[in-house]
Design an enzyme around this catalytic site. Sequence first.
Site, short mmCIF file in Angstrom:
data_model
loop_
_atom_site.label_atom_id
_atom_site.label_comp_id
_atom_site.label_asym_id
_atom_site.label_seq_id
_atom_site.Cartn_x
_atom_site.Cartn_y
_atom_site.Cartn_z
N ASP A 1 -2.91 2.16 -6.11
CA ASP A 1 -1.74 2.18 -5.23
C ASP A 1 -1.72 1.06 -4.23
OD1 ASP A 1 -3.98 3.19 -3.91
OD2 ASP A 1 -2.75 4.28 -2.49
N GLU A 2 -2.52 0.02 -4.44
CA GLU A 2 -2.69 -0.97 -3.40
C GLU A 2 -2.95 -2.33 -4.05
OE1 GLU A 2 -6.00 0.19 -1.00
OE2 GLU A 2 -5.87 -1.59 0.25
N ASP B 1 0.85 -1.18 0.00
CA ASP B 1 0.00 0.00 0.00
C ASP B 1 0.90 1.24 0.00
OD1 ASP B 1 -2.10 1.71 0.20
OD2 ASP B 1 -2.65 1.18 2.27
#
Lengths: 367, 360
Positions: free
Chosen positions: B110-111, B15
């Site tokens: 983003d994860e 993350d």
Amino acid sequence: MKFTISREAFLKPLVLVAGVVERRQTLPVLANILVVVEGDQLTLTGTDLEVELVGRVSLDQAGEDGSVTIPARKLMDICKSLPDHAMIEVAQTDEHVLVRSARSRFKLSTLPAADFPNVEDSPESFEFEVPQMALKQLVDQTGFAMAQQDVRYYLNGMLFEIKDAQLRTVATDGHRLATSCMPVGLPDQAAQQLIVPRKGVLELARLMTEEDGTVRLVIGASHIRAFTNEFIFTSKLVDGKFPDYERVLPRNGDKIVLVDRLAMRGVLSRAAILSNEKYRGVRMTVSDTNLQVVANNPEQEEAEESLMVDYQGAQIEIGFNVGYVLDVLNVLHSDQVKMTLSDSNSSALLADGGNGAAQYVIMPMRL
Amino acid sequence: MLSSVPVDRKIIHCDCDCFYAAVEMRDQPSYHHRPIAIGGPANSRGVIATCNYPAREFGVHSAMSSAQALRACPQLLILPSRMALYKSVSAQIMAIFRRYSDCIEPLSLDEAFVDVTESILCGGSATRIAQRIRAEVAAEVGITISAGVAPNKFIAKVASDWRKPNGLFVVKPEEVDAFSAQLAVKKIPGIGPVNAAKLAAENIHICADLRVFTALELEHKFGRLGQSLALRRFGLDERPVQTCRIRKSVSVENTYDQDLVTLEDCAQALQPLYEQLMLRWQQLSAQYAVAGVVVKLKFADFTQLTREYATNDIELDLFQPLLKQAFSSGNRQQQKRGVRLLGLGLKLQAPITQQQLRLF
């Protein structure tokens, strides 16, 4: 209020009037029917605020005048379960009514007649009279295609169109459409469209029971009213814009298939058993003199049937919800049915083999 | 009796730390020590998407209105979002994950979950793979990424948050039981503020407190959520890392510069949104079928309402009654609330092999 009546004379209007009463109501008094005695006239009224039905019966002997509302379903169930030809006495005592017959006695609760609501009136614009059987046929031929509980509320009803001295009914759920028409004696009437809600349509058709009787239809700005000898029926109209049925009727079908109605109905009801339970698609292949029907389900089971048809021309393959086709075959009465097709993505037009007024449009399925 | 010994899985949850803001700070080092945020401008009712840690010290957080954020932190610099750039940075990061496993489930730009159970790299050590991923993202992309390593998705996700920002936290299989026992119940997905308050009222604060109930009792209390609580309270989660996401819905929405005050205003706004939705739907129509339509309204006071209707059809007329229902529920009696956001969505299902065509 007090009157005496035979079970049979009472039941006929009682069952129809109680039929209008909804099982679940917004107001307690709507579970009741209004019972009014004036001399030898007995009047029963049931309503759900959208639809109202008034039934009238002549009593053999004048009763005691008065009016009260009585729980519809209980009164009907009691009268239904009494023996044939029983004489029934209904008498009001303070807050209750007593229903007596031979050695049976029932005490029912009441609500004041003054609390019973009227369906709101609106100015009447025109009226016409049609034979009851003709109106019943018009509704029966098209009613099955009405939508049920669709958010497009205007589809949960039937379009009545008065135009060019004809009364036309149209019903559609967006996938199929049914329409029929009959002449009415209103030559100079400007074209008029109204949408009668689903319940109003079904109740109206139930009232059309007299073989040779007529019904007078009175159209108002926001209601339709039907008068027969025994009943006055009122329904509110649906305020909305009904789809343009003329745009939906296919005009470019060039493949005309004549089929035996009962044979086709047999083929389709058997094939339906192995169609997908949710979507009910069947594949039809029409080639020279032959119609083949194939159905598959997710379990990979398969039904295949063939049927002789009157058709010459290019082969066409088209899928349909089998239920939609069966609905049409069930309401037609002719020996032969005419199917007009153009291609597998365009709607099919079905009609009886003769010159009946009813027309049915079914959109195909992509299979 | 035969029994298969289950192999402990090795899941890494990666993350990025304040992703959009991190990308902006990378490109403009002077942003590192001042509060910045990415979002819409305050004067046109924008909302904060991400902010950096200096901004968080002022109480700025994502989903806050930009106007509110500026009140909390007057020196806050609100930058417009550069989505194309973020997407390309995201692709770069996902490519780094792919060096270590093919079994990747992206949750957003983003994860992602990375399942390295089968990996023989780094001697099969998930912890060392996570360290390498973090080092490579820092060196090649220039932003920091936090990671959690655990035998399942639930604990991995909790762990990645444990040492944020720029941290790594590992929960070994034998530590799961003790770790989850002390875990606050609000860390369990599905326990929001409402359920957390409900639990707190019964003096349930950590997962250990949940362990006194039978699975049946949990189901009675929480319905379907109860079934997942029965597992999560022991730190268990059997959901696999899903490499191809099955969409459950598609939607479009718009926040209006000025509140839509009347139902007519909303009805007019419906048409352009519907057209946008149709564009999105066209790209999906080969893979999915429609199971229902949804209308979402967010009112001026930020409360929101959705109304849905199960149908296989799509047409504008199906949305209008839902809009009317939602609007009138939001504007009952005295309460008059403008609409700041209008959204339309489709619920999706597996493609129907048989599709009924429509008349109109």
